[in-house]
Every structure is written in structure tokens, then in C-alpha cells.
Design a protein around this motif. Structure first.
Motif, PDB file in Angstrom:
ATOM      1  N   UNK A 168     -12.745  72.623 102.942  1.00  0.00           N
ATOM      2  CA  UNK A 168     -14.112  72.964 103.395  1.00  0.00           C
ATOM      3  C   UNK A 168     -14.930  73.375 101.937  1.00  0.00           C
ATOM      4  N   UNK A 169     -14.313  74.009 101.121  1.00  0.00           N
ATOM      5  CA  UNK A 169     -15.108  74.269 100.191  1.00  0.00           C
ATOM      6  C   UNK A 169     -15.158  73.101  99.180  1.00  0.00           C
ATOM      7  N   UNK A 170     -14.375  72.435  99.022  1.00  0.00           N
ATOM      8  CA  UNK A 170     -14.447  70.987  97.948  1.00  0.00           C
ATOM      9  C   UNK A 170     -15.441  70.217  98.863  1.00  0.00           C
ATOM     10  N   UNK A 188     -12.627  66.676  90.502  1.00  0.00           N
ATOM     11  CA  UNK A 188     -13.430  67.454  89.710  1.00  0.00           C
ATOM     12  C   UNK A 188     -13.881  68.810  90.591  1.00  0.00           C
ATOM     13  N   UNK A 189     -14.069  68.380  91.947  1.00  0.00           N
ATOM     14  CA  UNK A 189     -14.645  69.624  92.912  1.00  0.00           C
ATOM     15  C   UNK A 189     -13.224  70.735  92.846  1.00  0.00           C
ATOM     16  N   UNK A 190     -12.275  70.055  92.919  1.00  0.00           N
ATOM     17  CA  UNK A 190     -11.014  71.160  93.013  1.00  0.00           C
ATOM     18  C   UNK A 190     -10.889  71.897  91.787  1.00  0.00           C
ATOM     19  N   UNK A 191     -10.950  71.206  90.713  1.00  0.00           N
ATOM     20  CA  UNK A 191     -11.242  71.769  89.260  1.00  0.00           C
ATOM     21  C   UNK A 191     -12.310  73.088  89.241  1.00  0.00           C
ATOM     22  N   UNK A 192     -13.504  72.750  89.913  1.00  0.00           N
ATOM     23  CA  UNK A 192     -14.568  73.684  89.670  1.00  0.00           C
ATOM     24  C   UNK A 192     -14.276  74.758  90.504  1.00  0.00           C
ATOM     25  N   UNK A 193     -13.785  74.571  91.825  1.00  0.00           N
ATOM     26  CA  UNK A 193     -13.391  75.579  92.768  1.00  0.00           C
ATOM     27  C   UNK A 193     -12.102  76.439  92.270  1.00  0.00           C
ATOM     28  N   UNK A 194     -11.299  75.954  91.333  1.00  0.00           N
ATOM     29  CA  UNK A 194     -10.145  76.876  90.904  1.00  0.00           C
ATOM     30  C   UNK A 194     -10.790  77.252  89.664  1.00  0.00           C
TER      31      UNK A 194
END
Length: 194
Positions: A168-170, A188-194
Motif C-alpha cells: 500500500x505504501x508503495x 524506486x518506490x521500494x527503495x524510498x520506502x526502505x
């Protein structure tokens, strides 16, 4: 009659339904009710969820939608207002077409607040107006002392906004980036999230 207390409370301009990604059925149903709810049979919409679940954004989005439709409203962030004298603050709010009480859990246990909110609820209902309440727990689990207020809060339509998972966050990051004109990949969204 006492004068209405002027509150230095403002809505976030970016808190709208347009930039709120509905990731589950509960959020989608609540959005549909508040956007298309003309003639809705309820006078209370209760939204609850943990920190970051979007209930405050949603309450402000409802207020912004009412404002755009030129309807009267009042938004009250109770965490910020809990130390203000409640009677003068709520005086006359029953004339508003929408009243949003954001974070009712912040005033639970206060006899003065609970009595005032019970009276406000009754006045809004008798006037045919809408009350939107947000909290961090369902109505039955709030530490409310006044049984009449507790029963009123369970009488409306309740929506639970579950905490967002990583997927959901991604999706939200990608949605918000797209609104700003960026194409964000899942990686990239996953990288930002982590």
C-alpha cells in the motif's frame, strides 16, 4: 447568548479526496458516502485507525469537499484544542452543515468534554447535519465515561482504516509521485520506502 470563540484552526489545502488513494474497501466506501452522500440516512460517520492510517487526512478532505460545495463546516483537531474551554468553543456549531471532530480519543474521560460533545451530537442530529468523528480505536473501545455519548458514537456508520502494508505504501508513493508528474517504478518506490 455568548459570542462564538474564534479558533485559529485551518485545513490543509492538500487534504482532499483527489489526492487520497483508496487502498481498500473501507476507505472506498467512506469516500463514496462522504462525496456522494446527499440524503444519507446517517448523521454520524466514525473513522478510526492507527497513526498514519489517513483518518485525519480523510476528515479534512470531507471538510474541503464541503467548502468547495459552499456548505458550512467546522474542523476541530481535538489534540490541539483539548485545553480550551469547551462550552464556548462548541457554542453555535449545531448550525454548521458539517462538524469534524478529529481525534476524539484526546478528550475521552473529561466529563466536561463528554457532556458538551453529547449535547453537540443531539443538536446536529435534530438539525439534520453531519458529524464526522475520528479516533484511534473503535467507539466501543474508547475510554468514555458518559454512557449516552458512548451509545451515540456507536449509532452511526463506522469505518476502520487499517494500517498500510508495504505494498500500500508503495502504491501511495507512486500515486503521489504521479500527481507531481513523476513516473516512479516499484523498485524506486521500494527503495524510498526502505
Amino acid at each position: 447568548m455568548s459570542a462564538q470563540l474564534s479558533l485559529a484552526v485551518s485545513l490543509r489545502n492538500d487534504a482532499t479526496f483527489v489526492n487520497f488513494l483508496t487502498t481498500d474497501a473501507s476507505r472506498a466506501q467512506a469516500r463514496q458516502l462522504l462525496v456522494d452522500g446527499e440524503g444519507c440516512a446517517t448523521h454520524l460517520v466514525y473513522l478510526w485507525g492507527g497513526k498514519g492510517a489517513g483518518v485525519s487526512h480523510f476528515a479534512q478532505a470531507a471538510c474541503n469537499a464541503f467548502s468547495e460545495a459552499r456548505k458550512t463546516l467546522q474542523y476541530l483537531p481535538l489534540a490541539e484544542l483539548k485545553d480550551i474551554e469547551v462550552e464556548s468553543m462548541l457554542d453555535g456549531l449545531e448550525r454548521q452543515e458539517l462538524v469534524c471532530l478529529d481525534g476524539i480519543h484526546n478528550v475521552c474521560g473529561s466529563a466536561q468534554w463528554e457532556r458538551a460533545l453529547f449535547n453537540l451530537y443531539n443538536k446536529l442530529v435534530s438539525g439534520g447535519h453531519l458529524l464526522v468523528v475520528t479516533a484511534d480505536a473503535p467507539p466501543a473501545q474508547l475510554p468514555i465515561v458518559l454512557p449516552d455519548l458512548a451509545s451515540r458514537l456507536t449509532s452511526g456508520i463506522t469505518f476502520h482504516f487499517a494500517s498500510y502494508g508495504d505494498a500500500d505504501k508503495i502504491a501511495i508513493l507512486r500515486f503521489r509521485a504521479a500527481r507531481l508528474g513523476f513516473d516512479l517504478t516499484d523498485d524506486v518506490a521500494g527503495y524510498i520506502l526502505n
